[in-house]
Structures are given as C-alpha cells and as structure tokens.
Design an enzyme around this catalytic site. Sequence first.
Site, mmCIF file in Angstrom:
data_model
loop_
_atom_site.group_PDB
_atom_site.id
_atom_site.type_symbol
_atom_site.label_atom_id
_atom_site.label_comp_id
_atom_site.label_asym_id
_atom_site.label_seq_id
_atom_site.Cartn_x
_atom_site.Cartn_y
_atom_site.Cartn_z
ATOM 1 N N LYS A 137 -51.791 -29.458 4.092
ATOM 2 C CA LYS A 137 -51.907 -30.716 3.347
ATOM 3 C C LYS A 137 -50.505 -31.189 2.932
ATOM 4 O O LYS A 137 -49.659 -30.374 2.550
ATOM 5 C CB LYS A 137 -52.784 -30.437 2.130
ATOM 6 C CG LYS A 137 -53.258 -31.601 1.327
ATOM 7 C CD LYS A 137 -54.188 -31.078 0.234
ATOM 8 C CE LYS A 137 -54.745 -32.150 -0.662
ATOM 9 N NZ LYS A 137 -55.652 -31.571 -1.693
ATOM 10 N N SER A 212 -59.970 -33.703 -1.892
ATOM 11 C CA SER A 212 -58.779 -34.430 -1.488
ATOM 12 C C SER A 212 -58.102 -33.833 -0.259
ATOM 13 O O SER A 212 -57.157 -34.417 0.270
ATOM 14 C CB SER A 212 -57.774 -34.454 -2.657
ATOM 15 O OG SER A 212 -57.355 -33.152 -3.006
ATOM 16 N N SER A 236 -61.848 -29.996 -3.869
ATOM 17 C CA SER A 236 -60.999 -30.585 -2.836
ATOM 18 C C SER A 236 -60.798 -29.733 -1.596
ATOM 19 O O SER A 236 -60.279 -30.227 -0.592
ATOM 20 C CB SER A 236 -59.638 -30.958 -3.430
ATOM 21 O OG SER A 236 -59.773 -32.045 -4.304
#
Length: 564
Positions: A137, A212, A236
């Site tokens: 990420k 996320s 997330s």
Amino acid sequence: MAATVTIPSGATWQEVAADRQKYRDATFSLLEPPLPPIEDIPLNTIPLARKFLTADEIKITETPVEDLVPQLANAELSSVAVTKAFLRRAGLAQKATNCITELLPQRALERAAYLDAYLAEHKKPIGPLHGLPISAKEHIGMKGLDWNGGFVSWVGKVAKDDAHILSILWSAGCVFYVRSTQPQSLMQLETSSNLYGITTNPFNTTLTAGGSSGGEGALVGFRGSCLGIGTDIGGSIRSPAANTGVYGMKPTSGRLPMRGLTATQAGEEQIVPTIGPLSTSLEGCKLFIKTIIDAKPWYEEPTLLPFPWKEDELFKGKKLKVAVLWDDGVVRPHPPVTRALKQVIDKLKGNPNIEIVEWKPYKHDLAWELIANLYFSDGGAEEAEAINSSGEPWRPLTKHILTDNPQCQSHSISSMWAATLKRDAYRAEYASLWNSTATSVGPNGEPEGMVDVILSPVGPGAAPKIDTAKWWGYTSQWNLLDYPALVFPVDRVDVVKDGEKVEYKSRNAKDAFNWGLWEGHGVEGWEGAPVCLQLVGRRYEDEKVIQALEILKKEAGFPFVEYI
C-alpha cells in the site's frame, strides 16, 4: 522519484492528480512485452488474464505462496521470471480495476537478478522469502518514493527510509515491485481518491474492492500479487480481502512494526492501527507474520511487544470451540452472507473435534459509538487541513466518517480521558462475556473450556456498491476490542441460491440503508461476487486464530467454489 508538480509548487489539485496519473502510466510503459490497450473492460475482469497473459505467466501468478517459495529457493523458478510474471499481471490488474499508484519494474528486476545470482553463488536462499514478489500500500514508506497517503496536498513528500516492515521483508529476500491505491483520508471501507479515482472490484466492476487497502484487495484478488501489505484501523485489511475473495489478517496491535507509515493523527493511542497481510492463501498470511515476528522487530521498535511466534499446537488433544455471530444486532447481513455462515456450520456440525455454540452480540451499537468518537480526537481537524489545503473536493465516504459522523468531536484532554475509560469499560465487559462461556475453573481460578474463536460476517453483505460502504461495525468491533481477526473465502453470490425474496422490517436507519441496497439492486447486482467470513480471537491469540482456521478449513473444505 519525487513529484515536482505539487501544491507548494503552485499547481492546482487537478494538475497534481493528472501528473501523478501520468507518472503512474509511464511506469507501465517499461513492461516487457508491453500490454495491449483494452477498450472494453468486462463486468468480471478475471478472464482478461487468460486473454492477455502467457500460459507460464498464468501458472506462476496463480501459484500460492507456499508453493512459490520452495520453487524459488531451489532454483526451480528464477526470481526474474516470477517477478516479470507478476509485473505483467499487476499491469493488467491496473487496466481492469485501477488499483496501482506506481509499478517498480526497474528496481524489482534488478533486485530479482541479484537474488538469482546470490542463489547461484551461495547455493542457499538469502532468507525465507527469497525471490518472492510482494506488493505494498502506498502510505507504507519506500525510500526515495512519493509518500502522499491519498492526499493531494501531500504529493511531493518523500520517504527518507523504507518502513521498518519493508526492511525486514527485504532482509528475508523479497522483491518489492508495485505500490497500490488507498482512499482520500485513509478512513474509508472503499478506495476512492482525487489522485487516482475509484478502485473497483475485479469480480464485478460495479462493486468496490474495499478499503482502505482496496488497491491491495483488487491486486491480490486479480492475482496480480500473491502477497501484499495492508493496514487496518477499522477493517482496512479485512474489507478488501473479503470483497475480493482472498485471505487477510488484522493482527493484535503491537505485534507487527508500524514505523515508517504516513497518515494523519500519527501518535494517537486510543484506537491503534495495525499492519498485516493479504494473500491468495492462508499459508501466505502465516508465513508473512511469522517471518516478521521471527526477526524480533521489538528491538528496533520498542512500542512492539516481545512475543515470539508461538509454535505449540494449541488444539492438540482438545476440541475447538467456535461461537457463531450471525448478526451484530445493528445491521442485518444480506442473504449470501447468512448462507455462507450456514454452509460452514452445516459442514462442521457433528464433528467430534469441533463444538459449535451461538454468540449473542453485546452492545455492538455502543461499540460503534465509542470507536467513532475515538477515531478523531481533534474533531477531524488534521484530516480536514490535509484535504482543504489543496482545494481538492471531499469524497463521499470521507464526509461520511468525518463531517456526517455525529460521534466525531474535538476532545479536550479530560474528555479524551473519559472516552478512553469508556472504551476500557466496554473491553472489560466483552472480556467478561467471553469468560462466561467457560465450562470449568482451573487450579488458579482461571476460566477453562471457553470459546476459542468467533465466526462472524466481515460486513453486512458481499462487496458494496460504489460509495455505499457505510457500516463498519462487523470489522471495527474488533479494532475497538483489539482482537486479531482473519478473513477467509467461502463462496460467491449465486442468483439462484440467494434470489429468494425475503420480507424484512428494518430495525434502524443504518439497517434500512443496507437492506435497501439489497432490495434495490437485487441479487443480480452482486452476481459472482465473493462471499467471505472472518474468524476472531482474543487479544494476542493471533497464532490461535490461524491454527483454528487451518482446522476449520480442513474439516469444512472451504472455499466451496473456485474464484480464478
């Protein structure tokens, strides 16, 4: 490389976003051979791989971590070949789902070539992840690369060093080859930003990949990665894993290193974020976590707890006691989720080594009020500044968790203390509920025979429609309690099995919104979407959760469908 088109340089937010997308697209131009343009993206993007990739690329990228690792260590596969395959499939995943912020082909292939040469010279791998490509990420810092955390105003920030977790994985022999998308604010269960737009679900592009860590979810779900790194403060990791049919684990806080990540409110301690894996296999998640813990990261990051990886067989000679949470009492799950739970339970009933009991939710509505109040101790001021300073518009789900969140308040020191005491009181009450499942008392007065794990939905449906992922309770519950939770694939939405009309009277506005989505779109709106569940354990019983899932997977035989 550092961005030069930034808000401080005088650019508009639109110019910054356009430059970041141009830069991202340029990194794909380095793929060899290049991917052809795709004019029409199908609803289910998974078949694109067989249309545009070679047989060898498909075979490599669909091989699970536990099989790739020994093949790389034994030189049956070269790291260069494996990295090239994942680079090309990741490129295809981007075209299909918009899940990537940048590809790293040059540095990845240089690293892979080095690892192949090392193995040839030393006749042994450099570490337990030798040659394995791993995705990450974007807000997990990589030295020398942009580090914006999803905010237009933060473009131009550059990580001075690799995040601690990346340093450990690098020493273990991995290859970093791609960085994935995240939403504006990093506080969404979808992935929607003004920098890159919306990341969609590879199985149905009208659905979200989650958030996320939605870029990781889409990438791993598409098999553009077999092992990726996400973060979790309210779901997330687990939301993207569930939405895209892969495994994902939120460990207990303080077990895996967090140093070197960028986000607002760094240093808050009321709801501590965690970092963990998304993988195409359970063994991939286990290897990831064990590799990091075996490196004893607490010596460099003293906020971590010095807990070695527990190797003991925790269920040897005893039954596994599983409690089933069908519904959190706030928002009822859609029929495919309930069916998946029933399928698993039906497979386990009568098993002499497994005991199934019911779990009654305890004030999960209150739990949401508590955590929603604790997320933004400054009332969201730092988030608002990061957004407003560029002039970028607020995304719908950023508004949902901040400006539309009635629990969000700017705390004083004394009100924060009071809110933290309420959190701790709720944690104690939930622990008492768990203790009450004991069947006996040990020699020191400790409860024995308690529930080992809770089997639960991951959300109130399969992957939500875009901009509708508003109920966090099935995941944030376990962040409030700081319990480890592990998502696993079970089935997919089926028009026939899930199409029966269900009459239901909603219990509150949140419930009405969620059920209205099901009735409004019908089962056809989710056709083919993965359906996953999660297994939850008590604080710091991460290894127990993994071992429990290994047993349940073997005994029940899920997933009951193939996704790829």
